[in-house]
Design a protein around this motif. Structure first.
Motif, PDB file in Angstrom:
ATOM      1  N   VAL A  36       0.834  -1.199   0.000  1.00 16.56           N
ATOM      2  CA  VAL A  36       0.000   0.000   0.000  1.00 16.56           C
ATOM      3  C   VAL A  36       0.871   1.252   0.000  1.00 16.56           C
ATOM      4  N   ASP A  37       0.332   2.329  -0.576  1.00 13.68           N
ATOM      5  CA  ASP A  37       0.975   3.624  -0.494  1.00 13.68           C
ATOM      6  C   ASP A  37       0.691   4.266   0.860  1.00 13.68           C
ATOM      7  N   SER A  38       1.466   5.277   1.188  1.00 10.86           N
ATOM      8  CA  SER A  38       1.287   5.943   2.489  1.00 10.86           C
ATOM      9  C   SER A  38       0.006   6.759   2.558  1.00 10.86           C
ATOM     10  N   ASP A  39      -0.639   6.993   1.413  1.00  8.97           N
ATOM     11  CA  ASP A  39      -1.900   7.736   1.427  1.00  8.97           C
ATOM     12  C   ASP A  39      -3.091   6.813   1.187  1.00  8.97           C
ATOM     13  N   THR A  40      -2.927   5.542   1.540  1.00 10.41           N
ATOM     14  CA  THR A  40      -3.979   4.537   1.368  1.00 10.41           C
ATOM     15  C   THR A  40      -4.493   4.066   2.718  1.00 10.41           C
ATOM     16  N   GLU A 154     -10.289   9.899  -3.561  1.00 14.28           N
ATOM     17  CA  GLU A 154     -11.170  10.064  -2.415  1.00 14.28           C
ATOM     18  C   GLU A 154     -12.592   9.673  -2.798  1.00 14.28           C
ATOM     19  N   VAL A 155     -13.241   8.983  -1.887  1.00 12.72           N
ATOM     20  CA  VAL A 155     -14.544   8.385  -2.180  1.00 12.72           C
ATOM     21  C   VAL A 155     -15.564   9.422  -2.626  1.00 12.72           C
ATOM     22  N   ASP A 156     -15.579  10.575  -1.980  1.00 14.43           N
ATOM     23  CA  ASP A 156     -16.554  11.598  -2.337  1.00 14.43           C
ATOM     24  C   ASP A 156     -16.433  12.025  -3.796  1.00 14.43           C
ATOM     25  N   ASP A 157     -15.233  11.925  -4.328  1.00 10.17           N
ATOM     26  CA  ASP A 157     -15.018  12.296  -5.731  1.00 10.17           C
ATOM     27  C   ASP A 157     -15.352  11.151  -6.681  1.00 10.17           C
ATOM     28  N   ILE A 158     -14.867   9.976  -6.364  1.00 13.11           N
ATOM     29  CA  ILE A 158     -14.937   8.886  -7.343  1.00 13.11           C
ATOM     30  C   ILE A 158     -16.348   8.349  -7.515  1.00 13.11           C
ATOM     31  N   ILE A 159     -17.212   8.487  -6.519  1.00  8.83           N
ATOM     32  CA  ILE A 159     -18.584   8.003  -6.688  1.00  8.83           C
ATOM     33  C   ILE A 159     -19.372   8.864  -7.669  1.00  8.83           C
ATOM     34  N   HIS A 196      -5.460   7.904  -1.966  1.00  6.52           N
ATOM     35  CA  HIS A 196      -5.334   9.327  -2.294  1.00  6.52           C
ATOM     36  C   HIS A 196      -5.816  10.241  -1.161  1.00  6.52           C
ATOM     37  N   TYR A 197      -5.644   9.807   0.081  1.00  7.15           N
ATOM     38  CA  TYR A 197      -5.945  10.662   1.235  1.00  7.15           C
ATOM     39  C   TYR A 197      -4.638  11.275   1.720  1.00  7.15           C
ATOM     40  N   LYS A 198      -4.383  12.493   1.283  1.00  3.65           N
ATOM     41  CA  LYS A 198      -3.096  13.146   1.524  1.00  3.65           C
ATOM     42  C   LYS A 198      -2.991  13.786   2.904  1.00  3.65           C
ATOM     43  N   ASP A 199      -4.119  14.089   3.515  1.00  2.00           N
ATOM     44  CA  ASP A 199      -4.135  14.729   4.824  1.00  2.00           C
ATOM     45  C   ASP A 199      -4.205  13.642   5.897  1.00  2.00           C
ATOM     46  N   SER A 200      -3.223  13.581   6.778  1.00  2.00           N
ATOM     47  CA  SER A 200      -3.195  12.527   7.799  1.00  2.00           C
ATOM     48  C   SER A 200      -4.425  12.560   8.692  1.00  2.00           C
ATOM     49  N   ARG A 201      -5.056  13.702   8.809  1.00  2.00           N
ATOM     50  CA  ARG A 201      -6.259  13.779   9.643  1.00  2.00           C
ATOM     51  C   ARG A 201      -7.401  12.963   9.050  1.00  2.00           C
TER      52      ARG A 201
END
Length: 226
Positions: A36-40, A154-159, A196-201
């Motif tokens: 996995v990537d670090s943004d996964t 990000e899910v909100d985009d891809i749906i 593709h979640y770049k923000d750790s929060r």
């Protein structure tokens, strides 16, 4: 079932498919592996459910995830997108055999369609080409309606993606068409990974939403949303 997670900084085995911090010695025991990537954000327990539902064995060769086919015309292979790449033990061992034998003298150059060391930005293509030597092809992690188990964005985009409106860019090119590609909501109900979640929060939010757990560092001022 044992799933081994490699995230670029070592790995952690997850008995039963759930991630643990205590067990970091499972690479030689695991049945299924994921890079996995670090943004996964990964759902290890769902990997077990996914392969069991298909009655797959780790002794058979399986290489799966979100499959991209935009280079199939010129390279002859589809690839699993690098955000989350899943392997059975048998597939990983086959790949390792090719990696040990591959030429290493051109590692600073782009891939050329052969199984050799290449610039790291093309690792997915090199992996797929090397696995092809063993008769292993990328298998799309989709449900019967064509909905993806791995979200590349990000899910909100891809749906909201619409294939007709967007046209045949690399994301869609050469993919088998399903109604959800135009109807939207083309994500499976049993996710394996969100990429593709770049923000750790965002990881804290996802962990809370799906597991209700408190993660280490949650109260760190740098992670508090304002």
């Amino acid at each position: 079932m044992m799933v081994y997670v490699a995230d670029g900084s070592g790995g952690a085995s997850a008995p039963g498919g759930r991630r643990t911090e205590e067990d970091d010695t499972g690479a030689d025991m695991a049945e299924w592996f994921v890079k996995v990537d670090s943004d996964t954000f990964l759902f290890p327990e769902n990997v077990g459910r996914y392969v069991e539902a298909r009655k797959w064995s780790h002794d058979d060769q399986h290489y799966f995830g979100h499959v991209l086919s935009h280079r199939k015309d010129d390279r002859g292979v589809s690839t699993v997108a690098g955000g989350a790449v899943f392997y059975s033990r048998a597939a990983l061992l086959a790949g390792a055999d090719s990696f040990r034998k591959m030429p290493m003298d051109k590692g600073n150059k782009e891939e050329d369609g052969t199984c050799r060391d290449a610039y790291t930005g093309t690792e997915e293509m090199v992996t797929a080409i090397c696995l092809k030597e063993h008769g292993i092809s990328a298998e799309p992690a989709i449900d019967p309606e064509g909905r993806e188990h791995v979200s590349l964005y990000e899910v909100d985009d891809i749906i909201k993606y619409n294939r007709t409106d967007q046209g045949e860019w690399w994301f869609w090119k050469n993919k088998k068409r399903f109604p959800c590609h135009d109807d939207g909501d083309c994500l499976a109900y049993l996710p394996l990974a969100f990429h593709h979640y770049k923000d750790s929060r965002d990881f804290l939010d996802l962990e809370k939403e799906f597991y209700g757990s408190v993660m280490k560092g949650e109260k760190d001022p740098k992670l508090i949303r304002t």
